[in-house]
Design a protein around this motif. Structure first.
Motif, PDB file in Angstrom:
ATOM      1  N   LEU A  11     -18.830   1.285  99.407  1.00 38.84           N
ATOM      2  CA  LEU A  11     -19.346   1.585 100.601  1.00 38.84           C
ATOM      3  C   LEU A  11     -21.090   1.695 100.767  1.00 38.84           C
ATOM      4  O   LEU A  11     -21.790   0.793 101.222  1.00 38.84           O
ATOM      5  CB  LEU A  11     -18.957   2.692 101.441  1.00 38.84           C
ATOM      6  N   ALA A  12     -21.525   2.575  99.779  1.00 42.18           N
ATOM      7  CA  ALA A  12     -22.884   2.470  99.374  1.00 42.18           C
ATOM      8  C   ALA A  12     -23.660   1.320  99.107  1.00 42.18           C
ATOM      9  O   ALA A  12     -24.715   0.909  99.538  1.00 42.18           O
ATOM     10  CB  ALA A  12     -23.277   3.705  98.504  1.00 42.18           C
ATOM     11  N   LEU A  13     -22.752   0.475  98.237  1.00 41.23           N
ATOM     12  CA  LEU A  13     -23.470  -0.474  97.633  1.00 41.23           C
ATOM     13  C   LEU A  13     -23.716  -1.726  98.944  1.00 41.23           C
ATOM     14  O   LEU A  13     -24.518  -2.270  99.012  1.00 41.23           O
ATOM     15  CB  LEU A  13     -22.679  -1.138  96.629  1.00 41.23           C
ATOM     16  N   LYS A  14     -22.579  -1.692  99.795  1.00 39.37           N
ATOM     17  CA  LYS A  14     -22.577  -2.672 100.878  1.00 39.37           C
ATOM     18  C   LYS A  14     -23.523  -2.299 101.960  1.00 39.37           C
ATOM     19  O   LYS A  14     -24.394  -3.328 102.011  1.00 39.37           O
ATOM     20  CB  LYS A  14     -21.138  -2.326 101.879  1.00 39.37           C
ATOM     21  N   LYS A  15     -23.879  -0.941 102.092  1.00 42.88           N
ATOM     22  CA  LYS A  15     -25.120  -0.738 102.870  1.00 42.88           C
ATOM     23  C   LYS A  15     -26.389  -1.039 102.229  1.00 42.88           C
ATOM     24  O   LYS A  15     -27.300  -1.769 102.970  1.00 42.88           O
ATOM     25  CB  LYS A  15     -25.088   0.779 103.112  1.00 42.88           C
ATOM     26  N   ASP A  16     -26.543  -0.872 100.973  1.00 46.66           N
ATOM     27  CA  ASP A  16     -27.610  -1.134 100.101  1.00 46.66           C
ATOM     28  C   ASP A  16     -27.810  -2.782 100.023  1.00 46.66           C
ATOM     29  O   ASP A  16     -28.914  -3.369 100.299  1.00 46.66           O
ATOM     30  CB  ASP A  16     -27.412  -0.988  98.693  1.00 46.66           C
ATOM     31  N   LEU A  17     -26.894  -3.481 100.082  1.00 50.71           N
ATOM     32  CA  LEU A  17     -27.049  -5.106 100.116  1.00 50.71           C
ATOM     33  C   LEU A  17     -27.249  -5.525 101.457  1.00 50.71           C
ATOM     34  O   LEU A  17     -28.046  -6.405 101.554  1.00 50.71           O
ATOM     35  CB  LEU A  17     -25.623  -5.608  99.596  1.00 50.71           C
TER      36      LEU A  17
END
Lengths: 140, 80, 140, 80
Positions: free
Chosen positions: D31-37
């Motif tokens: 989830l954190a990666l998604k937001k980051d991307l």
């Protein structure tokens, strides 16, 4: 343009023939059912099947199924081919092919057609075993 | 009056005929013919059941037969 | 004996290959679904489709569908073939073939497999029109 | 830590890459990666939605990523 093809033949049935008839640039999918002769029935080994038909009436009944499928389902074309004569294990007694813009209708029409064919079309099969033969469905 | 009878599948084997001409009273119904056939060809009782087609169409029991009708004895079908 | 065949290829898909894989003397029927490229979508004329895949993952997901179909339905064998690259109108992006002793299971498994493939397998198609192109399903 | 990012379908077109190495804090979730991307590649907002696959399997949002994971951006699929 004819949207139905019904055939009874003593020649070998070809999946490609049915496919080619129903295939069309407007269609996203084709559902097919291919009947194949099984090597056993009720745990008894089958050696061959012999199909016979009341041919003119069988063709009329097959045409009714094809026409009804076109009315009931959003399909483009339907082919119903049935073989008569002696068939060996693995041979093809029946092929049904249906094309449509969207696949759901093709599946429904294909299943409808084979279910109805098995109920209404005057074709009979005699199963041959090592030790005799029997007309399928005929005995109480 | 005369009609033509066609036998198929197991009915051919039981009756020993493919096709015969058959004498019938005028205005007989399909149901009456069925009863008549079961009397004259008692082996037909060995079939689970049979339907009647008149001139290549399935016929209801109360259909009245006509001279020269082609009447088929249709044992349970088993195509496909 | 392997009861599943999954394939992603840039070669032309062959219905006969899938048929031959699933056909078996123990089976009474084979249900097939053949996807075909339509000439229009939302009333817009399509010139060609370009399919791309995350191939190793797509093969895994196709294998899961095949394995699950064998578990869920009383079927004998299942083949799932998918094409990648540029396809013209009428070409075949996907074929699913299922054999079984009794036809109902083959129909159910075939429809399950194509429905699930369209939801889970990482393959994408870009539709080309006279005036541009669009990734299918990707836009809000 | 370093992971590999793979882009497919429309995501390739939007990001302009097929595959890149990507620097990430340890113990980041999917989830954190998604937001980051979405922050770093804001064009990804043009996609209806996207899923994440980690090492060729669909991943849930709370999966914790590891060094060298191969992470794929999966736009809505449209095979068949």
């Amino acid at each position: 343009m004819k949207n139905t093809a019904v055939l009874i033949t003593s020649e070998k049935l070809m999946v490609q023939d049915c496919y080619d008839f129903v295939q069309d640039a407007s269609c996203g999918g084709i559902a097919l059912f291919v009947g194949t002769v099984r090597n056993s029935t009720k745990n008894k080994e089958v050696t061959l099947l012999d199909f016979s038909a009341y041919e003119p009436m069988a063709l009329k009944e097959m045409q009714k199924i094809a026409d009804l499928a076109l009315t009931k389902f959003q399909i483009h074309k339907i082919a119903i081919h049935h073989a008569v004569g002696e068939l060996q294990i693995g041979d093809i007694p029946v092929i049904i092919a249906v094309s449509s813009a969207h696949r759901k209708a093709a599946f429904e029409a294909c299943e409808f057609a084979i279910d109805t064919l098995k109920e209404t079309v005057p074709i009979w099969k005699k199963e041959h075993f090592e030790d005799g033969e029997v007309w399928v469905n005929s005995h109480p | 009056m005369k009609i033509q009878l066609l036998f198929f599948g197991i009915a051919t084997d039981l009756v020993g005929e493919n096709s015969i001409f058959y004498e019938l009273k005028s205005d007989e119904t399909v149901l009456a013919l069925k009863k008549d056939l079961l009397k004259n060809y008692s082996k037909l009782k060995n079939i689970e059941d049979f339907a009647i087609a008149v001139n290549e169409e399935y016929a209801v029991d109360n259909l009245v037969l006509k001279e020269n009708d082609v009447v088929a004895i249709i044992p349970p079908v088993s195509g496909g």
